[in-house]
Structure formats: structure tokens, C-alpha cells
Design a protein around this motif. Structure first.
Motif, PDB file in Angstrom:
ATOM      1  N   THR A 110     -32.805   1.889  43.908  1.00 32.69           N
ATOM      2  CA  THR A 110     -33.179   0.815  42.985  1.00 32.69           C
ATOM      3  C   THR A 110     -32.964  -0.548  43.634  1.00 32.69           C
ATOM      4  N   ASN A 111     -31.829  -0.702  44.295  1.00 30.66           N
ATOM      5  CA  ASN A 111     -31.496  -1.996  44.890  1.00 30.66           C
ATOM      6  C   ASN A 111     -32.496  -2.435  45.961  1.00 30.66           C
ATOM      7  N   LYS A 114     -35.550  -4.151  44.452  1.00 31.38           N
ATOM      8  CA  LYS A 114     -35.276  -5.473  43.879  1.00 31.38           C
ATOM      9  C   LYS A 114     -35.176  -6.542  44.950  1.00 31.38           C
ATOM     10  N   ASN A 115     -35.150  -6.124  46.200  1.00 39.88           N
ATOM     11  CA  ASN A 115     -35.035  -7.090  47.280  1.00 39.88           C
ATOM     12  C   ASN A 115     -36.234  -7.048  48.217  1.00 39.88           C
ATOM     13  N   ASP A 164     -43.399   5.090  42.539  1.00 42.05           N
ATOM     14  CA  ASP A 164     -43.487   4.758  41.122  1.00 42.05           C
ATOM     15  C   ASP A 164     -44.475   3.599  40.953  1.00 42.05           C
ATOM     16  N   PRO A 165     -45.510   3.766  40.100  1.00 40.45           N
ATOM     17  CA  PRO A 165     -46.561   2.739  39.984  1.00 40.45           C
ATOM     18  C   PRO A 165     -46.026   1.374  39.548  1.00 40.45           C
ATOM     19  N   PHE A 166     -45.023   1.388  38.670  1.00 41.97           N
ATOM     20  CA  PHE A 166     -44.454   0.130  38.175  1.00 41.97           C
ATOM     21  C   PHE A 166     -43.767  -0.629  39.307  1.00 41.97           C
ATOM     22  N   ASP A 176     -40.522 -10.591  39.825  1.00 42.73           N
ATOM     23  CA  ASP A 176     -39.110 -10.487  39.492  1.00 42.73           C
ATOM     24  C   ASP A 176     -38.982  -9.688  38.199  1.00 42.73           C
ATOM     25  N   ASP A 177     -38.091  -8.715  38.212  1.00 43.37           N
ATOM     26  CA  ASP A 177     -37.886  -7.840  37.052  1.00 43.37           C
ATOM     27  C   ASP A 177     -37.537  -8.588  35.777  1.00 43.37           C
ATOM     28  N   ILE A 178     -36.720  -9.626  35.927  1.00 42.99           N
ATOM     29  CA  ILE A 178     -36.238 -10.309  34.717  1.00 42.99           C
ATOM     30  C   ILE A 178     -37.413 -10.946  33.989  1.00 42.99           C
ATOM     31  N   GLY A 179     -38.292 -11.580  34.764  1.00 34.96           N
ATOM     32  CA  GLY A 179     -39.485 -12.185  34.175  1.00 34.96           C
ATOM     33  C   GLY A 179     -40.302 -11.138  33.424  1.00 34.96           C
ATOM     34  N   THR A 181     -39.207  -8.291  32.135  1.00 36.02           N
ATOM     35  CA  THR A 181     -38.505  -7.823  30.938  1.00 36.02           C
ATOM     36  C   THR A 181     -38.553  -8.865  29.825  1.00 36.02           C
ATOM     37  N   HIS A 184     -40.760  -8.715  27.046  1.00 40.90           N
ATOM     38  CA  HIS A 184     -40.448  -7.809  25.938  1.00 40.90           C
ATOM     39  C   HIS A 184     -39.372  -8.390  25.015  1.00 40.90           C
TER      40      HIS A 184
ATOM     41  N   GLU B  20     -37.859  -0.059  24.160  1.00 42.55           N
ATOM     42  CA  GLU B  20     -39.298   0.107  24.282  1.00 42.55           C
ATOM     43  C   GLU B  20     -39.594   1.055  25.430  1.00 42.55           C
ATOM     44  N   ASP B  24     -45.805   3.831  31.573  1.00 45.42           N
ATOM     45  CA  ASP B  24     -45.543   4.719  32.714  1.00 45.42           C
ATOM     46  C   ASP B  24     -44.230   5.492  32.556  1.00 45.42           C
ATOM     47  N   ARG B  53     -31.524 -19.752  33.256  1.00 45.25           N
ATOM     48  CA  ARG B  53     -31.317 -18.758  32.207  1.00 45.25           C
ATOM     49  C   ARG B  53     -29.870 -18.762  31.736  1.00 45.25           C
ATOM     50  N   HIS B 155     -29.963  -9.141  35.625  1.00 44.88           N
ATOM     51  CA  HIS B 155     -30.927  -8.691  34.629  1.00 44.88           C
ATOM     52  C   HIS B 155     -30.240  -8.437  33.282  1.00 44.88           C
TER      53      HIS B 155
END
Ligand code: SF4
Lengths: 207, 470
Positions: A110-111, A114-115, A164-166, A176-179, A181, A184, B20, B24, B53, B155
Motif C-alpha cells: 500500500t505504501n 501512495k508514493n 488494481d484498477p483504482f 492524491d488519495d485524500i482528495g 476520498t 465522498h 461506501e 471496484d 486541511r 488520510h
């Protein structure tokens, strides 16, 4: 935030070791930084330097042309151990943008994403083939094409890989993941307010 | 979903936290508790600052410094510049972002995975994260607890959620009764020896069976703590009366009507009858011996009556090379008896074994005995509260009289980020969780053991079956 990853052609360093743990990638004594950069000189510190701090000439990243490696090829369970993101930071700071191995430890995997580092899972057999290619050094550049999801060997053979497509989408666009998320946010608000998530029994923390 | 099919403990906690589900299959997962420490958070707060933030739920967050603080003379301040800067940075960040913090001189301070359960911050059925892989410890309460990297720390601070895909379910069942003198640490080392350091990759392990049910909470935390050493994302144990008794009355645990409401939900959490696991492993508790690692990853483990294995007996070349390197690094000879290995240092502490029960186990063995000449033996309580409790029981005196150092709480020699380090070639019996090359100091040689074996080794001067000192 992070650089996009699209296509990379570069020198690959062979590291035929399994269970390369995060203490090997970056020992704990170098974690006392409050920045993300500058860890490249300590990447694989104990493998790379002797007790007096001299380079060990037989370690792959101390040899030409691997000092300029952008791809690393290793064996099973790469990145096991701690959650320290200093491990991908050190790889990135050295110049590694892609790690190819039969499998990875979860948190490290995962890390890397993110980089802006691409971890590719390929069978042990293919990793061994790529390692043979990598031993040819300068004459054997390997290409990694994320959009096409292929690794191209120096002989032109194209090896497909899964992703993974995402994660692919985020990496290709440097998102950036935070943006992502925060798009949502209404759902998060709704969850906090919902009956299903009723947390009225859970005290808030204050000191 | 809810109630429509048989579910595991993991499935239930997971389902209750999905905000949510994206097309995928990735889920936005809600996080109930976020534990923050000095080493993996500076870059996360910096990221928030750069992006303008804030912290979404300071009231679901707790910060503490544990990894690199000194464990002696703390009141004089931190002498090492880089460690001090990291702690000062944390203190600045928590003040700026309004995050609750246990200061380093307060009794609540301690190793993040010790204080979460101790304070009642970690609770059954919750999701708990921390920028540290041993967050799996909190799974002992029936929480879904896992380690995250610094980007994910940022995050969670910003969104109180994580983007996650569900893990697979794995059941590790330990049936029967443990022999007398065999502990939770031996159970988990035996499990890792059996399934390997990647045996749980991609899975959340649920530990079950009568031997697990019989453990107290401290023992359950020891087992879940080392799930990550088996490669698992998390470890969990179904909450039961032992759990509820432990949680009740802790400072941040629910009380009164809130507790009743919580208990109703907690009682519904254990896996349903007939729940299906992707993988199941069964161990017979009666066969587990006091265990000790001989090599440089936790699966390189043998029973205390065992010997250093022969790498040449391995079929796979890569493994042969790896094991040969381990024998060399650890300064061993093939066939050597584990009980013949002399010890230079003993470290009792860490989030694996730094609880009061662990210190009591060490004191029971140390009482009326002396640490062998030439052995440095240190005890580092997991928190200020553990330290105070031990002192109130007088077991600090027992240990000090036996020749142990009695230190201030923190991670200490578990990872050697503070001045507590091994020197090259030193051999250490350690109650921590990782025996990687250089983990406790460059060139240091770590043998992972239970608190009882560590204390017995300090007395004997070599690795030893603690049952000889009972
Ligand atoms: S005691 Fe060791 S394993 Fe536990 S949190 Fe501290 S450094 Fe990590």
C-alpha cells in the motif's frame, strides 16, 4: 503531491533475496527525520555499508550501472516487517520507481502506491528471468508500461501484469488519495449521522 | 448484508464500518480510533498543513511519544537532538491541530499499543489504526486493528476513513490445554513457525480454540501483536466475558447505560456458527513447548530443547542461502543446542510483552535469585501505569535485587531508536517481536522468547527452559 507513473525504461537491479524486511530497507536509526526526503543514502544501509561506513563493493547498488537503477527485482515477501513509510521514501529518494517481486507484504505494498512507486507481482520464474536480464546491466534496460500493464524484457518479450484498477488510475494521474476520498465527504457525514453507525456508547477522547 | 448470511467476527466489524463501497470493491472504511506517535506522524501533519486541511475527529485521536524517548533520566529531557526534535514536533503538531496527547512525563504515557487497551480507548467492535504495524495488538479485544503508513495517517487525520479492500478470513485454532509453564508468546511463536512469515498475507487471522479462550487479555494481546509477523493484516479474538471484564471501568471505556448498549453489540460479534474461512490452521496446545527463535526472522524458531537446524537440509536454493546467512549472522553452528547459547543482554518489555502480567512472570522467576555475572538484564515497563502498578506490588524491588535494571516506559531496545541498543555481536534474549538483522542495534543478535524464558536466561546466563526455574 506524488509524481504520476506512466512508463519507465531503466536499469534494473537484481536482488535475489526473499523476505527483504523494512529494517533492511531502512534501519530504525534513520527514522528520526521529520521530512520525506534525504533517506536515499541510507537505503539498505547495513547491506550497502560496512561497520566503518565504507561501501561494500559486492552489494548490487554499489556497482555500476546499478547505482542508477530505477527498478528493483527481488524474491518473495518483499517489504515485510514494520509499517514505516520511510521504506518507500528511501527507495524513491534513491531513484527506484518500480519494484518487481513474486509478492509483497501488505502494508509496504500500500505504501509504495501512495508514493508513486509501482509494485509489480510476477511469478518467481519470471522474476528469475528478469534478474538474469538485469545482470546484463546497461545493455539490458527493462521497460515498465503501466497503461498497457506490461513489462518489456530487453529481448522484446512482453510480460503482462495485474494491477488494481483504482490504484492504476491514481498512479497514472498522480492523484492524491485524500482528495479522492474527500469527494465522498457527504457519505462520511451521512455515516456519522446514521443509526447503523450509532456510536453514542463510545466516549470521545479528551485529556 | 447484515444478518443475511453467516459472517465471521472480521466480516461483522468490517460491515459495520463501510461508509461506501466503490464500484471496484474498494471501500471507504470508517475509523473509530486513531493512535498517533512521534515517528510516523510528522510528515502526515506537514501534509495537512501544506494542503490547508484539519483533523476531522480530534476526539477519536490520541497521541503519545514512545518509540525514541529515553528510558532513564527522562525528567532531564531528551539528550539526542534528532529524537528531541521528533518529540517536540509531535507536541507542536498536537497543540496546533487540537489532538489529545499524553505527555512524556505523565503516568498515562507508554507504548501506544499498551496504553490504548489500558485506557479503554481501544474497544471491542471498533476499527483502530496507528502508523505502526503492531496495531494488530488491539485485535485481542475483538477490534479490527491494523497498522498503516504515514500517507494513511494523514488520510485518517483528514477524513477519519481509509480506502481499503476487505481482507480474506483465516482461522487459527489452538485446541486443548497448554502444558504448565508454556505461555501466549510460545503459542504465537509456534504459530509463526508453522505458517511462516507470509502465512497470513492478505488475511485477517481470527485466533480461536480453547487454548486461546483460556488466555487472559495480556496473553491475547501478545498473540494478536505478532499477527503481523505471520504476514497478516490483523489478528482478532472474539470478545467474551474475559474481554468485558477487562474493559469495564477503564478511564475511556463506556459506563452505565452506554456500557449496556455497547455490551449488546459486543455480544453479537463472535463469528456465526458455520462461518466460512478462506484458510484454517489447527494447532494442538498440548504439543507447544517454550519456544525461541534461532535466526533472523520470526519463523526461524525452535522449541527450547531444539538445535540450530542445518540449512543444507533445505531443498530450495534461495532458502538455503537465506538460512546459511542467518546461521552466520547469528554466530551459530549447525546442530548446536539452543540451551548452550550464552546470553549477553536480556530485554523484557515492548508492546508484545511489556504488560504487568509479563513483569510479574519475570519477577516470579527472579525472586531470590541473581542475574548471572556479565549479563545485562533490563526491564522496560510498557507504560507509566504498568510501572506504577509494579512498584505498588513491590516487584520492582524483587527485580532490582536480582540485578535487573528497572527503567522508564517506552519502546526502548525493541527497535533501538533510543540509546538502548545492542553492540555488534551481542546476543540478546528479548521479549519483543522482531529479530531482523540489526533490529536491536547494528550487528546485534536477537532471540525472541517469552518473559519467563528471558528472566530465566538472565539468571542462567544462557538460553534455558524456564520451567527449570519455576
Ligand atoms: S515496542 Fe517495538 S514493536 Fe511495539 S510499537 Fe514499540 S517499536 Fe514497535
Amino acid at each position: 503531491m506524488m509524481d504520476a507513473f506512466t512508463k519507465l525504461t531503466g536499469i534494473a537491479a537484481p536482488m535475489p533475496m526473499a523476505n527483504v524486511d523494512t529494517d533492511k530497507i531502512i534501519p530504525a536509526r534513520f527514522l528520526k527525520t521529520i521530512k520525506r526526503t534525504g533517506l536515499g543514502v541510507h537505503l539498505f544501509d547495513t547491506l550497502r555499508y560496512d561497520a566503518e561506513g565504507r561501501e561494500r563493493p559486492d552489494f548490487v547498488l554499489n556497482r555500476e550501472p546499478y547505482r542508477k537503477a530505477e527498478i528493483l527485482i527481488a524474491h518473495e515477501n518483499f517489504g515485510c516487517g514494520s509499517s514505516r513509510e520511510h521504506a518507500p521514501w528511501a527507495l524513491l529518494d534513491f531513484g527506484i520507481r518500480c519494484v518487481i517481486a513474486p509478492d509483497f507484504a501488505d502494508i509496504f505494498h500500500t505504501n509504495t502506491f501512495k508514493n508513486g512507486i509501482l509494485p509489480i507481482k510476477l511469478s518467481r520464474e519470471i522474476c528469475d528471468q528478469l534478474m538474469e536480464d538485469a545482470k546484463l546491466g546497461e545493455n539490458a534496460r527493462i521497460t515498465v508500461d503501466l497503461a498497457e500493464q506490461v513489462v518489456v524484457r530487453p529481448n522484446g518479450e512482453r510480460i503482462p501484469f495485474e494491477i488494481d484498477p483504482f490504484r492504476k488510475h491514481l498512479l497514472l494521474n498522480g492523484l492524491d488519495d485524500i482528495g479522492q476520498t474527500l469527494q465522498h465527504a457527504p457519505a462520511i457525514d451521512a455515516y456519522e449521522a446514521s443509526q447503523r453507525a450509532d456510536k453514542s456508547w463510545m466516549p470521545g477522547i479528551s485529556v | 448484508m447484515a444478518g443475511s448470511k453467516v459472517r465471521t467476527l472480521f466480516d461483522k466489524v468490517w460491515d459495520a464500518h463501510v461508509v461506501e463501497r466503490l464500484p471496484d470493491g474498494t471501500c471507504v472504511l470508517y475509523i473509530d480510533r486513531h493512535l498517533v506517535h512521534e515517528v510516523t506522524s510528522p510528515q502526515a501533519f506537514e501534509g495537512l498543513r501544506l494542503a490547508g486541511r484539519t483533523v476531522r475527529r480530534p476526539d477519536a485521536t490520541i497521541a503519545v511519544a514512545d518509540h525514541n524517548i529515553p528510558t532513564m533520566g527522562r525528567a532531564q529531557g531528551i539528550l539526542e537532538d534528532d529524537s528531541r526534535i521528533q518529540v517536540e514536533t509531535l507536541e507542536r503538531n498536537v497543540a496546533e491541530f487540537g489532538v489529545p496527547y499524553f505527555p512524556i512525563l505523565s503516568p498515562q504515557q507508554g507504548i501506544v499499543h499498551i496504553i490504548g487497551p489500558e485506557q479503554g480507548i481501544s474497544l471491542p467492535g471498533t476499527t483502530i489504526v496507528c502508523g505502526d504495524s503492531h496495531t494488530s495488538t488491539h485485535g485481542a479485544l475483538g477490534a479490527l486493528a491494523f497498522g498503516i503508513g504515514t500517507s494513511e495517517v494523514e488520510h485518517v487525520l483528514a477524513t477519519q476513513t481509509l480506502l481499503q479492500r476487505p481482507a480474506k478470513n483465516m482461522l487459527v485454532r489452538v485446541d486443548g490445554d497448554l502444558p504448565v509453564g508454556v505461555t501466549a508468546k510460545d503459542i504465537v511463536l509456534a504459530i509463526i513457525g508453522k505458517i511462516g512469515t507470509a502465512g497470513g498475507t492478505g488475511h485477517v487471522i481470527e485466533f480461536g480454540g480453547s487454548a486461546i479462550r483460556a488466555l487472559d487479555m495480556a496473553g491475547r494481546m501478545t498473540v494478536c501483536n505478532m499477527s503481523i509477523e505471520a504476514g497478516a493484516r490483523a489478528g482478532m479474538i472474539a470478545p467474551d466475558e474475559t474481554t468485558f471484564a477487562y474493559v469495564t471501568g477503564r478511564p475511556y471505556a463506556p459506563k452505565g447505560a452506554a456500557l449496556d448498549k455497547a455490551l449488546a453489540w459486543w455480544r453479537s460479534l463472535p463469528s456465526d456458527e458455520g462461518a466460512v474461512y478462506d484458510k484454517t490452521v489447527v494447532l494442538d496446545a498440548a504439543e507447544i513447548m517454550p519456544m525461541v527463535t534461532w535466526g533472523t526472522n520470526p519463523e526461524a524458531v525452535v522449541a527450547i530443547n531444539g538445535v540450530v537446524p542445518d540449512p543444507l537440509a533445505e531443498a530450495d536454493e534461495g532458502r538455503r542461502v537465506q538460512l546459511t546467512r542467518m546461521v552466520e549472522y547469528m554466530g551459530l553452528t549447525v546442530g548446536q543446542k539452543m540451551t548452550d547459547l550464552p546470553i549477553d543482554v536480556v530485554f523484557i518489555g515492548s508492546c508484545t510483552n511489556g504488560r504487568i502480567e509479563d513483569i510479574r512472570a519475570a519477577a516470579t522467576i527472579a525472586r531470590g535469585r541473581k542475574v548471572a555475572p556479565g549479563v545485562r538484564a533490563m526491564i522496560v515497563p510498557g507504560s507509566g501505569i504498568v510501572r506504577d502498578l509494579a512498584e505498588a506490588e513491590g516487584i520492582d524491588k524483587v527485580l532490582i535485587e536480582a540485578g535487573f535494571e528497572w527503567r522508564e516506559p517506552g519502546c526502548s531496545m525493541c527497535l533501538g531508536m533510543n540509546p538502548d541498543k545492542l553492540t555488534p555481536g551481542q546476543r540478546c534474549a528479548s521479549t519483543s517481536n522482531r529479530n531482523f538483522e540489526g533490529r536491536q542495534g547494528p550487528g546485534g543478535r536477537t532471540h525472541l522468547v517469552s518473559p519467563a524464558m528471558a528472566a530465566a536466561a538472565a539468571i542462567a546466563g544462557h538460553l534455558v527452559d524456564p520451567r527449570e526455574y519455576a
